[in-house]
Design a protein around this motif. Structure first.
Motif, short mmCIF file in Angstrom:
data_model
loop_
_atom_site.label_atom_id
_atom_site.label_comp_id
_atom_site.label_asym_id
_atom_site.label_seq_id
_atom_site.Cartn_x
_atom_site.Cartn_y
_atom_site.Cartn_z
N PHE A 275 -5.65 27.98 -42.24
CA PHE A 275 -7.08 27.85 -42.56
C PHE A 275 -7.32 26.64 -43.47
O PHE A 275 -8.23 25.83 -43.24
CB PHE A 275 -7.59 29.11 -43.25
CG PHE A 275 -7.74 30.31 -42.36
CD1 PHE A 275 -8.17 30.19 -41.05
CD2 PHE A 275 -7.45 31.59 -42.85
CE1 PHE A 275 -8.32 31.31 -40.24
CE2 PHE A 275 -7.59 32.71 -42.04
CZ PHE A 275 -8.02 32.57 -40.74
N GLU A 276 -6.50 26.50 -44.51
CA GLU A 276 -6.70 25.44 -45.51
C GLU A 276 -6.44 24.06 -44.90
O GLU A 276 -7.19 23.12 -45.13
CB GLU A 276 -5.79 25.67 -46.71
CG GLU A 276 -6.18 26.88 -47.54
CD GLU A 276 -5.15 27.21 -48.62
OE1 GLU A 276 -4.11 26.51 -48.68
OE2 GLU A 276 -5.38 28.17 -49.38
N GLU A 277 -5.37 23.94 -44.11
CA GLU A 277 -5.04 22.66 -43.50
C GLU A 277 -6.10 22.27 -42.46
O GLU A 277 -6.46 21.09 -42.34
CB GLU A 277 -3.66 22.74 -42.85
CG GLU A 277 -3.17 21.45 -42.25
CD GLU A 277 -2.84 20.38 -43.29
OE1 GLU A 277 -2.56 19.23 -42.87
OE2 GLU A 277 -2.86 20.68 -44.50
N PHE A 278 -6.60 23.24 -41.73
CA PHE A 278 -7.65 22.97 -40.74
C PHE A 278 -8.90 22.45 -41.43
O PHE A 278 -9.51 21.46 -41.00
CB PHE A 278 -7.96 24.23 -39.94
CG PHE A 278 -8.82 23.99 -38.74
CD1 PHE A 278 -8.26 23.67 -37.51
CD2 PHE A 278 -10.20 24.07 -38.81
CE1 PHE A 278 -9.04 23.43 -36.39
CE2 PHE A 278 -11.00 23.83 -37.72
CZ PHE A 278 -10.42 23.51 -36.50
N TYR A 279 -9.29 23.08 -42.53
CA TYR A 279 -10.48 22.64 -43.26
C TYR A 279 -10.28 21.25 -43.85
O TYR A 279 -11.17 20.39 -43.78
CB TYR A 279 -10.81 23.63 -44.37
CG TYR A 279 -11.92 23.14 -45.29
CD1 TYR A 279 -13.23 23.05 -44.84
CD2 TYR A 279 -11.63 22.73 -46.58
CE1 TYR A 279 -14.24 22.58 -45.66
CE2 TYR A 279 -12.62 22.25 -47.41
CZ TYR A 279 -13.93 22.18 -46.95
OH TYR A 279 -14.92 21.70 -47.76
N ARG A 280 -9.11 21.00 -44.39
CA ARG A 280 -8.84 19.70 -45.03
C ARG A 280 -8.99 18.56 -44.04
O ARG A 280 -9.44 17.47 -44.39
CB ARG A 280 -7.43 19.71 -45.62
CG ARG A 280 -7.10 18.48 -46.46
CD ARG A 280 -5.69 18.57 -47.03
NE ARG A 280 -4.68 18.44 -45.97
CZ ARG A 280 -4.31 17.27 -45.44
NH1 ARG A 280 -4.86 16.14 -45.86
NH2 ARG A 280 -3.39 17.24 -44.50
N ASN A 281 -8.67 18.79 -42.79
CA ASN A 281 -8.73 17.75 -41.77
C ASN A 281 -10.06 17.68 -41.03
O ASN A 281 -10.48 16.60 -40.62
CB ASN A 281 -7.61 17.96 -40.76
CG ASN A 281 -6.27 17.49 -41.26
OD1 ASN A 281 -5.93 16.30 -41.17
ND2 ASN A 281 -5.48 18.40 -41.81
#
Length: 670
Positions: A275-281
């Motif tokens: 979830f966090e990596e998807f949002y960051r990108n």
């Protein structure tokens, strides 16, 4: 063959003017997505044909278009992002399809499946073995009501809940955007935790609803998912032999089963990281649960799937217009069940209601989601299972809503909040006439400001549903608007009544319900004037487009039933007519398209009646260039002549539509 279904979603149209909300602003995110219009099935196919190597699937409504899209990419020789030629196998049943996927994954391949309803239940035996062998596959589900008292091919969650004990992670999307995004997130979490996942969307209500979507870029997917050979283990590697799927008796079985808890402990952190990596990108944020205006809410609605977007705009209405401290809590993740997060979101409200797209009456404590939430609050009261101790439990209500794609309206959601505030029924239903049902007292228009909505009444086989998709594509990719288009028809389809809906707006369209307020009504089937009330919900000054073989406006008018004539006069509706059937018959160069092409004639009438091309300051040539590209997206595989025939139908629809003069309408005579 022509362009494949897998590429339909990104068969991009040149934007002459207009951009989706936010496109003018430089994004701080590296991968904001490719703007397009597509349905939930296409969004999933876009992802899976890029990252996976194979699929085993047995077509079943409403997941069929996902399987056919993957198969089309394979047949057209389109490889995945790493150059692997796709593999698609259609065996004799869903059980065998799941078994194929198991074998593909055992050999170290990245594989997917598409299924629904009875298909998912039929493969349940294999689901246990896939999770037991730690095979991190992702199956994409068009959630569908199970055949119980009758057959239904539309949305229900009882199929997914029936396999919730198989050891798979389960994520639910609310719309087409989320269906595609969560497909990626599911895959990353699955491979990080060595645990299979179900990526679920509502059958038809999401799989077949065309919306404005940002598809993940290939560069991002490569980074986010990674090459299959770098992430997966080949259990059949003869250089590294491994024993799997053996018989275990009393001395071993329990040890092996409990040992798997180590893997399941990795699922929550793997999802959190994804979830966090998807949002960051991308800038698109997901979580296990998503609370909307819950911080100070006294009453909260909890649920899963597409109607939770309808809940969101209804919460705004209750807050802003009624002064009610309402909130809603969407559950993205059903497995692993986010007990602690749910309790934290709900513990301070006075009451909350759980609605579910299923009914399990012999479970006297509620349906699956309700039971899980009640158990979470039980743990919270005793301070067990990692949940902080609480002193009170809010009042809990629960209900059945939207079974078999039954409409769930803002009025239904308002009734649910009323039920909480008046401390009425512990269990209820909405949307039907039944002793348990809550009555709708008001049903406000919650479309975005300035939205334009169309409802069409047609017959299956006339091509009207495809036309609706084409109009949505033009609205989104030529005029730069936010769109939502979806059909309503039964499993019988061809030859029987079909209703289709379209809304075009400047911002995201949250409501997932049949349109009760419409600016344009299309009567591809003029029998609808006799068999029902197709003018219901029309706004004052709205327009009607009617199929008619008559050229004299007086002849057209006198064939409108008197009670509809009265409605047209009272609401100052404009009555337009043209002979779509005759135009299609004249133009079609292929006999089997004569019936289907009459629907596309409507597109010309739509362009003439709506202000979008003028608002975008586009010339006719610019508009038709965009129309031609949209037609090529849907009809290109039939050949250039069919594309040009359809374009001719559009142009004739534009030029040959006529209007019944106001003096005839007001006087009833020429």
């Amino acid at each position: 063959m022509g362009r494949d279904v897998a590429y339909m979603a990104t068969d991009a149209l040149d934007r002459t003017t207009g951009t989706p909300d936010g496109e003018h602003h430089e994004s701080k995110f590296q991968y904001p997505g490719i703007p397009t219009t597509c349905d939930g099935a296409e969004a999933v196919v876009w992802v899976e044909t890029k990252i996976s190597q194979g699929s085993g699937a047995f077509p079943i409504t409403s997941s069929t278009t996902m399987g056919s899209g993957f198969n089309a990419a394979m047949m057209n020789g389109i490889p995945n992002m790493w150059g692997d030629q796709l593999v698609f196998v259609e065996p004799e049943s869903e059980h065998s399809a799941a078994t194929f996927c198991e074998g593909f994954a055992v050999a170290g391949g990245r594989v997917t499946n598409f299924t629904s309803g009875q298909g998912l239940v039929l493969m349940k035996e294999v689901l246990y073995t896939i999770s037991g062998k730690r095979l991190p596959v992702v199956f994409n589900i068009g959630a569908r009501a199970l055949t119980s008292h009758s057959l239904n091919v539309h949305a229900g969650h009882d199929d997914v809940m029936s396999v919730a004990d198989c050891g798979w992670g389960i994520l639910f999307g609310r719309n087409a955007q989320e269906a595609g995004d969560l497909c990626l997130i599911s895959r990353r979490a699955a491979e990080a935790s060595v645990t299979p996942f179900l990526n679920v969307q509502d059958g038809f209500l999401t799989t077949h609803t065309v919306e404005s979507v940002r598809l993940p870029e290939e560069e991002f997917m490569k980074e986010f998912i990674g090459k299959p050979e770098d992430k997966l283990m080949n259990l059949m590697d003869t250089d590294n032999p491994l024993m799997s799927g053996v018989v275990q008796n009393q001395d071993s079985y329990m040890k092996g089963k409990l040992a798997q808890r180590w893997y399941y402990d990795q699922v929550e952190p793997a999802l959190e990281e994804a979830f966090e990596e998807f949002y960051r990108n991308t800038g698109r944020k997901y979580d296990f649960v998503d609370g909307y205006r819950c911080e100070d809410a006294e009453y909260i609605l909890v649920g899963i799937g597409s109607y939770m977007e309808t809940a969101q705009i209804t919460v705004d209405y209750l807050r802003d217009e009624k002064g009610i401290k309402a909130g809603c809590l969407n559950i993205y993740c059903f497995r692993p069940f986010p007990s602690r997060r749910i309790v934290e979101a709900l513990e301070n409200c006075k009451a909350f209601t759980v609605i579910e797209r299923m009914d399990d009456p012999l479970s006297t404590t509620g349906n699956h989601l309700t039971r899980e939430i009640k158990a979470a609050f039980c743990d919270a009261m005793t301070g067990q299972n990692g949940i902080e101790k609480i002193d009170r439990i809010p009042k809990i209500y629960h209900g059945a809503a939207g079974l078999g794609s039954r409409d769930v309206r803002p009025g239904d959601i308002i009734a649910i909040f009323d039920n909480m505030m008046t401390d009425s029924q512990d269990f209820f239903s909405v949307g039907i006439k039944h002793s348990s049902s809550l009555a709708i007292k008001e049903d406000p228009d919650l479309r975005p400001p300035g939205a334009f909505s169309m409802r069409g009444h047609s017959v299956g086989g006339f091509g009207s549903v495809t036309t609706n998709k084409v109009i949505a594509t033009i609205g989104g990719q030529v005029f730069g608007k936010d769109v939502q288009a979806y059909p309503k028809y039964g499993s019988e389809k061809k030859g029987l009544p079909t209703t289709y809906y379209l809304t075009i707006a400047d911002s995201h369209i949250f409501s997932h319900s049949e349109l009760a307020y419409v600016d344009l009504v299309v009567l591809n089937d003029s029998n609808a004037l006799i068999s029902g009330n197709p003018l219901t919900g029309m706004v004052d000054g709205g327009a009607i487009v009617m199929q008619s073989p008559y050229s004299d406006p007086a002849d057209v008018w006198k064939r409108v039933p008197p009670h509809h004539q009265q409605t047209i006069r009272e609401r100052q509706l404009r009555l337009n007519f043209l002979d779509m059937v005759s135009i299609a018959r004249d133009v079609a160069s292929v006999a089997d398209l004569e019936m289907r092409m009459q629907g596309i004639v409507l597109l010309g009438a739509f362009l003439k009646l709506t202000p979008f091309s003028q608002d975008a300051a586009m010339s006719d040539d610019e508009v038709y260039a965009g129309v031609e590209k949209a037609l090529r997206k849907y009809f290109g595989k039939r050949g250039e002549q069919v594309v040009q025939d359809n374009l001719t139908c559009v142009k004739r629809g534009y030029s040959e539509m006529n209007e019944v003069p106001r003096d005839i309408i007001n006087n009833g005579n020429p």
